[in-house]
Design a protein around this motif. Structure first.
Motif: not given
Length: 86
Positions: A19, A57, A21, A15, A60-64, A1-2
């Motif tokens: 991802m 993440g 958002k 989406w 970071a902006q991108r995460k799991v 996800m962002k």
């Protein structure tokens, strides 16, 4: 996800490819945005806050995210996101 911190409100924006958002008003400092993301997902999924954890993440902006107690199809169904991916 962002994740987009510092937004005007908490929302799942949709989406970006494969991802999800998510926007949250919390700032990206001291884990505040991460906590807001976890809380928003828990609320939308109807699970305890402790069942949602960012596992990768964190800075970071991108995460799991890991969601305990639900399968991917259950998560998709509860979020009503289905096949709306761009």
């Amino acid at each position: 996800m962002k994740v987009v911190p510092g937004a005007s409100r908490s929302e799942m924006s949709g989406w970006l490819g494969d991802m999800l958002k998510i926007r949250v008003p919390a700032p990206p400092e001291n884990g505040k945005a991460n906590a807001a993301v976890e809380a928003l997902l828990a609320e939308k999924l109807g699970v305890p806050r402790s069942a949602v954890t960012i596992i990768a993440g964190k800075v970071a902006q991108r995460k799991v995210v890991e969601i305990q107690g639900l399968s991917l199809s259950e998560v998709m169904g509860k979020l009503k996101l289905g096949d709306k991916r761009a």
